[in-house]
Scaffold this active site. Structure first.
Site, mmCIF file in Angstrom:
data_model
loop_
_atom_site.group_PDB
_atom_site.id
_atom_site.type_symbol
_atom_site.label_atom_id
_atom_site.label_comp_id
_atom_site.label_asym_id
_atom_site.label_seq_id
_atom_site.Cartn_x
_atom_site.Cartn_y
_atom_site.Cartn_z
ATOM 1 N N PHE A 255 1.614 -3.318 3.953
ATOM 2 C CA PHE A 255 1.856 -4.631 4.542
ATOM 3 C C PHE A 255 3.358 -4.946 4.469
ATOM 4 C CE2 PHE A 255 -2.535 -6.839 3.722
ATOM 5 C CZ PHE A 255 -3.094 -6.074 4.727
ATOM 6 N N HIS B 75 -9.513 2.280 -0.744
ATOM 7 C CA HIS B 75 -8.064 2.079 -0.691
ATOM 8 C C HIS B 75 -7.584 1.579 -2.049
ATOM 9 C CE1 HIS B 75 -4.138 1.304 0.538
ATOM 10 N NE2 HIS B 75 -4.322 0.595 1.634
ATOM 11 N N HIS C 54 -2.762 7.981 5.762
ATOM 12 C CA HIS C 54 -3.017 6.686 5.127
ATOM 13 C C HIS C 54 -4.473 6.310 5.398
ATOM 14 C CE1 HIS C 54 -1.966 3.036 3.146
ATOM 15 N NE2 HIS C 54 -2.144 2.268 4.207
ATOM 16 N N LYS D 67 -9.350 8.120 1.430
ATOM 17 C CA LYS D 67 -9.914 6.777 1.320
ATOM 18 C C LYS D 67 -11.358 6.716 1.810
ATOM 19 C CE LYS D 67 -5.448 4.391 1.702
ATOM 20 N NZ LYS D 67 -4.564 5.566 1.883
ATOM 21 N N GLU E 137 -1.484 4.745 13.313
ATOM 22 C CA GLU E 137 -1.075 5.925 12.545
ATOM 23 C C GLU E 137 -1.249 7.195 13.372
ATOM 24 O OE1 GLU E 137 -1.559 8.109 8.188
ATOM 25 O OE2 GLU E 137 -3.044 6.603 8.779
ATOM 26 N N CYS F 176 0.801 -1.228 0.000
ATOM 27 C CA CYS F 176 0.000 0.000 0.000
ATOM 28 C C CYS F 176 0.836 1.281 0.000
ATOM 29 C CB CYS F 176 -0.937 -0.003 1.208
ATOM 30 S SG CYS F 176 -1.898 -1.522 1.331
#
Length: 410
Positions: free
Chosen positions: A396, A337, A300, A332, A311, A161
């Protein structure tokens, strides 16, 4: 002496529109593009919603033969690159092609090609001749270079991502240190297919909420996972001197890039936020700014339990008490996403936010909880002068990327 790096063009294919302006106007309306999945029959899937690109016709951007040699992730990338190049006014006939590079990356490549060819192989023990070049993630960068004759640096960053943000960061470094004059940079993805949905759902990463308005609700106490999106975001980066010499219109400046790894877990960010927080600190150090000078963060903000909590901790780790004074949002909430495409489109949001002095709302989110107590721009957008904007992407594997863009001034 290091080169200044500026943005001279942008292109976007998104669930909210197939151009930068359509995308930006969609964000300003504050309504999510989330809807029932139409790319495949999802009736037997627990997850019913996604943010799909709509009304996209690849042959509006390329000829039929070229289109047939690409999968959707690369179609989106080439279409976004076309818009960005046209806005920038870049004329390859006047450029040294070995000084113009491309880093437009996908986190996955084509899952659709995998699906088709596994079935074909099981039935006939045969595979389509173009299977490999259709599937591999580097073909977005490759096809853009082939289309425009760009012979410089050409790579593909695959960091889940954070792919798009790392691609822009690497392109920024290439220009800053004199390895290129111009870079086409960004990210793309098209993973709304059965294996994509079932795969992320098996990780319990996707929202099972069937209300399109609230399925993606970053930083909300009732968040239950992300909504998958698709599309591409591409920026034209070039050295200030090169842009000035050709009379380009400069939109913004890239001034900082931080890249770190949590080295913690394959899917969860580090719980204390130190990995992502350090990436933000590194980006601020390169930009030569303090947290008090940062006006806006495009987070994010995936709408998963772990990401939004950790985050937030990362932003507090990086910004300290100044975190409370920064406007934060998550695109998002409206486009889902975009995985490897997220960093590209979210960098574009930063540029548009700087140009318009505008912070879009985090749609669908209503109430925070506990440590999640910063200004996430719930309910209403903000008009705010923005000199420095940051965008964060966390992938990830613990991959963290932070970019800082600045309002351009001579």
């Amino acid at each position: 002496m290091a080169n200044r790096v500026v943005v001279t063009g942008m292109g976007a294919i998104t669930p909210l529109g197939n151009s930068v302006e359509a995308f930006w106007e969609g964000l300003k309306k504050g309504k999510a593009a989330t809807a029932e999945i139409t790319k495949f029959d999802a009736s037997d899937c627990k997850v019913k919603l996604a943010c799909e690109v709509k009304d996209f016709k690849a042959t509006d951007y390329m000829d039929f033969k070229t289109m047939k040699r690409m999968e959707p992730f690369a179609h989106y990338a080439l279409a976004a690159a076309k818009e960005a190049i046209e806005q920038s006014g870049l004329d390859m006939e006047k450029e040294d092609p070995y000084r113009v590079g491309v880093i437009v990356s996908s986190g996955i490549g084509s899952m659709q090609a995998h699906e088709r060819e596994v079935v074909r192989c099981e039935k006939s023990n045969k595979i389509a001749p173009m299977y490999i070049p259709l599937m591999i993630a580097n073909m977005a960068s490759a096809n853009i270079a082939i289309q425009y004759g760009m012979k410089g640096i050409n790579t593909c960053v695959v960091t889940a991502c954070s792919t798009g943000a790392h691609s822009i960061g690497d392109a920024f470094k290439a220009i800053k240190h004199g390895d290129a004059d111009v870079m086409v940079a960004g990210g793309c993805e098209a993973a709304i297919c059965k294996t994509g949905i079932l795969g992320f759902a098996a990780l319990t990463a996707l929202s099972t909420n069937e209300d399109p308005e609230t399925a993606s609700r970053p930083f909300d106490k009732d968040r239950d996972g992300f909504v998958i999106g698709e599309g591409a975001g591409v920026l034209i980066l070039e050295s200030y001197e090169h842009a000035k010499a050709r009379g380009a219109n400069i939109l913004a400046e890239v001034v900082g890039y931080g890249a770190t790894c949590d080295a913690y877990h394959i899917t969860s960010p580090a719980e204390d936020g130190s990995g992502a927080g350090t990436a933000m600190i590194v980006a601020m150090k390169e930009a030569g700014i303090m947290p008090s000078e940062l006006d806006y963060v495009n987070a994010h903000g995936t709408s998963t339990h772990h990401n939004d909590l950790f985050e937030t901790r990362a932003m507090k780790y990086a910004f300290g008490e100044d975190a409370k004074n920064i406007s934060i949002n998550s695109s998002k909430s409206m486009i889902g996403h975009l995985l490897g495409g997220a960093g590209g489109v979210e960098a574009i949001v930063c540029v548009k936010s700087i140009l318009d002095s505008y912070v879009h709302v985090t749609a669908g989110s209503k109430e925070t909880e506990g440590e999640i107590d910063l200004d996430y721009t719930f309910f209403e957008p903000k008009n705010r002068d923005i000199t420095y904007a940051m965008t964060n992407n966390l992938g990830f594997g613990g991959h963290n990327a932070s970019l800082i863009l600045k309002k351009f001034a001579e």
